[in-house]
Every structure is written in structure tokens, then in C-alpha cells.
Design an enzyme around this catalytic site. Structure first.
Site: not given
Length: 263
Positions: A56-57
Site C-alpha cells: 500500500d502507498r
């Protein structure tokens, strides 16, 4: 632009440490972004790279990318068939259990359909509390604030699985805007210089896609997490950059609990 930290590289793959806040590749959900991990790594290496899994970012940590389509196909299959061991460190609110398996089905979160229409899928995460701390400050309604360092080992690969599992169990990850609590997120941002999701992928173990070897890679934490661990007295739990290549048969004959080889 700061170069990406390479942990291991040969002609078939590269293992690197993804900075927190960096998208892996272009996404419809972030159309205004101009910087992506895939493009940055391609420019740094001077060759095409193939993503085979995602982080995830806001999550930092160890990732592997292939350097050929054939290696990418084999690595992608290994990830999809759960043949890759992944371990994470997370800082959570509260005093987490010493060890527990979180076995809560999760609905997929792909944004294509309303959540109510998405089927609940089996999801399991093993967690272990490595350390905890009690701070003499009132962050919420209690006169002291307790936090734990948790090692998470996901057994399935649902989206945001670790974040959702820990939140459901009552120990949300600090910095998680969606599944956490804003008052604790603010406290870490304003008083502990940690204004982000405190989750990092620290360890990957997988079969090399083109050699008869087992590859084990650990990655040291970035400066924000390292400074936080030092401040909370968790220096002994800081991982280091480390790469181990083992003949595949020998690696698979080891006892996972003791590391000893079976005859």
C-alpha cells in the site's frame, strides 16, 4: 531524487526498500501523482522492471520486482499461491496479546462495487507482541497511553489485511487514518515525529524464480521508524539489511521454529 535502497539484485530480480508514501505504479485513484516506484526504479537501473506484488502507498518496506517477463510470471505465481513468506512490523495502540492468530473473514476493497456486494473471504494473520511501552501522558480518556510493537505474518493476502485485522482486534496501527483513531495518530505526528502509517514490510522469503535457491531478505527501517524505535526503547528490535541464499532443498528441510536441518 534520493536513490531507492537496493537490498539484492541479480540478472533476474531486484529486492528493494519502498519508501512510505510512494505509489508502486499508476492508479486511477491517484491521477494527479507523477512519481511512482516502478518508473523510479526503471530509471535508476536503466532497464525495464516488472512488479509482481504490491505494498500500500503508506506502507514502507521490502519489495521484490522481476527484471524479465519470465521471472515475473514465476514470482507472480508464487505470490498468488501463497508460497512467499512476508513479515511486517507495526506500532499499534494498546498492549497487544503476546501471540495470536487473527482469523476474521474480510470483504475485498477494490472500489469496483459497494462493500455490501463484495463476498467475505477467508483471512488469517499471525501476530506476536515484541515489546510495549506505557507513556505518562493522557492521549485519550486514560491517564497513560500504551502502545505495542507487533510482528505480523499474514497467511492470506486480502487488501489492507493487517490494518483491518489489527483494528478489528482492538489494536489499530498508529497513523492509519481509515482504521485507526485520529487522537493517537495526531499524538505520534506532533510529539514523536512520526506523522504516517507505522507499518513496514521487513522480511521476505521465497524461491528464486530462475535458480535452485531460497532467497531470504530483511530490510532495515527508514529514518522515521528508526528514530521512533530509539525513542521508545525498542532498539533491540530494529531489523538490519540482510540477504541469505540457501540451496532450495536445504532451506525447505529446515525446521521453521528452530532453523535446524532435518536429516
Amino acid at each position: 531524487m534520493t536513490p531507492l535502497r537496493i537490498l539484492f539484485q541479480d540478472e533476474h530480480l531486484v529486492v528493494l526498500y519502498k519508501p512510505a508514501g510512494l505509489l508502486v505504479h499508476r492508479s486511477k485513484l491517484a491521477r494527479g501523482e507523477t512519481t511512482f516506484l516502478v518508473q523510479q526504479l526503471r530509471d535508476q537501473l536503466g532497464q525495464r522492471v516488472y512488479p509482481v506484488h504490491r505494498l500500500d502507498r503508506p506502507t514502507a518496506g521490502v519489495m521484490v520486482m522481476a527484471l524479465s517477463s519470465s521471472a515475473a510470471a514465476r514470482l507472480s505465481q508464487a505470490f498468488s499461491e501463497r508460497e512467499v513468506d512476508k513479515h511486517y512490523l507495526a506500532v499499534v495502540r494498546g498492549k497487544a496479546p503476546e501471540a495470536e492468530t487473527l482469523d476474521y473473514p474480510l470483504r475485498e476493497e477494490d472500489g469496483s462495487r459497494p462493500k455490501a456486494e463484495m463476498p467475505a473471504m477467508p483471512a488469517r494473520t499471525d501476530i506476536q507482541r515484541l515489546d510495549s511501552v506505557e507513556l505518562p501522558v493522557q492521549v485519550d480518556r486514560y491517564p497513560v497511553a500504551r502502545y505495542s510493537l507487533v510482528r505480523a505474518h499474514p497467511q492470506t493476502g486480502r487488501r489492507h489485511q493487517i490494518r483491518r485485522h489489527l483494528s478489528r482486534r482492538g489494536y489499530p496501527i498508529i497513523g492509519d487514518a481509515k482504521h485507526g483513531k485520529s487522537v493517537h495518530n495526531r499524538f505520534f505526528a506532533e510529539h514523536l515525529a512520526a506523522p504516517r502509517l507505522l507499518l513496514a514490510a521487513i522480511h521476505l522469503v521465497f524461491d528464486h524464480p530462475c535458480r535452485d535457491q531460497r532467497l531470504e531478505v530483511s530490510g532495515a527501517l527508514d529514518p522515521v521508524l528508526t528514530a521512533l524505535f530509539e525513542r521508545l526503547g525498542w532498539v533491540g528490535h530494529l531489523p538490519q539489511d540482510q540477504v541469505t541464499l540457501t540451496p532450495r532443498d536445504a532451506a525447505r528441510s529446515r525446521d521453521p521454529a528452530t532453523g535446524e536441518r532435518h536429516p
